[in-house]
Design an enzyme around this catalytic site. Sequence first.
Site, PDB file in Angstrom:
ATOM      1  CG  LEU A 476      -2.085  -1.151   1.230  1.00  0.00           C
ATOM      2  CD1 LEU A 476      -2.667  -1.084   2.632  1.00  0.00           C
ATOM      3  CD2 LEU A 476      -2.882  -0.790   0.264  1.00  0.00           C
ATOM      4  CB  SER A 479       3.433  -0.266   2.789  1.00  0.00           C
ATOM      5  OG  SER A 479       3.971  -0.273   1.505  1.00  0.00           O
ATOM      6  CB  SER A 549       2.297  -3.459  -8.648  1.00  0.00           C
ATOM      7  OG  SER A 549       3.270  -3.820  -7.537  1.00  0.00           O
TER       8      SER A 549
END
Length: 638
Positions: A476, A479, A549
């Site tokens: 995320l 992160s 991604s």
Amino acid sequence: MNTQDSSFQTDALIAEDIDAYLDQHQHKSLLRFITCGSVDDGKSTLIGRLLYDSKMIFEDQLTALESDSKKVGTQGDEIDFALLVDGLAAEREQGITIDVAYRFFTTEKRKFIVADTPGHEQYTRNMVTGASTADLAVILVDARKGVLEQTRRHSFLVHLLGIKHLVLAVNKMDLVNYDQARFEEILADYSQFAEQIGIEGFTAIPISGFKGDNITAAPSGNTQWYGGPSLIQHLETVELANTAAQERSFRMPVQWVNRPNLDFRGFTGLIASGTIKPGDKVRIVPAGKTSTVKSILTFDGELDEAVAGQSVTITLADEVDCSRGDVIAAADNPPEASDQFETTLVWMDEAALKPGRAYWLKIGSQMVSATIAEPKYEICINRFEHLAAKTLELNSIGVAELRTDRPITFESYETSRALGGFILIDKFTNATVGAGMLHFSLRRAQNVHWQPTTITRDDHSSLKNQRPRVLWFTGLSGSGKSTIANEVEKRLALMNRHTFLLDGDNVRHGLNKDLGFTEADRIENIRRIGEVAKLMTDAGLIVMTAFISPFRAERQMVREMMPEGEFIEIFVDTPLEVAEQRDVKGLYKKARDGELKNFTGIDSPYEAPESPEIRVNTVEMTIEEAADHIIAAILPLK
């Protein structure tokens, strides 16, 4: 040609004929709409009520309806309006709609063509057929049952098919005593769901198809708490697709070259978008030749101007090469022509999609041979997830790359249904097996070939004394991907390793500055990064990529670009609430406030890796500990 006969192109041609006939006899605008929802939500009853109230039933039809209502109706002694639409014997026996039924009716202000579509999941292809030419969708919800899975499924489909106008018709209000609280509960539930899938707006109306509440222009005394329009009032005033299409650049696919004698040569078709006048400069696509409009002809005579939605014959000042399948377009802004695309495909055949098999592709009046690559992913439209898929089964929807044997003229489906929607036809059975929507061209030149070089990939690797790899960090926003990747690169540099770090934000300043954050742009973003990473590994480098991604399919796509063992997926496993607390860039706050759309974790999904090579948790590890863990996992580097 057997098209089931429920295809984008068949419906478009039928609609053109209806348009041409109606435009000659009435000067009212025409709205096409679709009714959909779960089984027994009252779609057929609603349409029957619209036909009845608009006095579009002949005397003998009314007599037959009254007789049938007593024999096979479901409303006791009262008229069963659904029988006006459920014309198939199988439907009457089963009590469900299994085909697409088209009906025409008119009011003082507008003409309508309504498609009643099946509610059952196994008839998704029929529902897609009805939606392919619709300007508006009426999503029915049974007030007793609320928003069901099939409600969500059909809403997702009509959104996917580009229908901009949605009506949430909360039906059977008479069975809940016209309870305002129940209506508002359903509205809140649907609003939350609509926001999740990107529906920007809809109109909610409490109705009773059986009793007629809020169907016609007269407001219902049973819903005095509702101050909005009736269904007919809304349908009469909603903006038509042709109105918006007129503001875009001129496009007209050529359906027929009209040459009755040696002295006349005209090009006939339905104007898909824009306006055209004699003297305007046009370009023939894909040939690229230009000319000037000499005249515009219709059945009623010559026109000074023609607009989107009209069927016309255009004559040109020059003898240019133009035939069926070509597109006449504005000279200064023609559509693209390409032979490779990304597409969303709805599979409509009992036999599954065969990747690599050649099918006929029909888009407008163009017919070419096409092959479909193995799907990137299948869309689970019950849970709106992307699933790995090798093929597509009946009623499945997936995203795949498509290649044609020659360039075709196109625009994205979002821009133009006429130049972006297509059907696939089996070359052996002539059955329509699929329908799809073009996203964008892959822009690959047909004459590009691999050029052999003397210094090989292994030579580059040997010179650097290392095995090239891609360390693919995913997780995320917030992160810690970029921070950890940077720390790993520092450690590799101290070990005299040749590296390069591709960061998600940095590449959007240059290589991917033209991409946004829609799902399609995210997919293209990762495809490009995968190609760049592959080139860098060919140069012998250890490449680190720090991108969200979010989709497994795209990460798998990059993995498949690399030799076995050289793609290392590193999942930076940070919970959403922790990432949102960090929010260094303030992106989560903007997403929560509605200022940032398609943000992963908020209104766009993140598909966590199921079996990554390396997993790190920044809640349990420091940045340094995470970097040490990764270095230890990838050793030895040779």
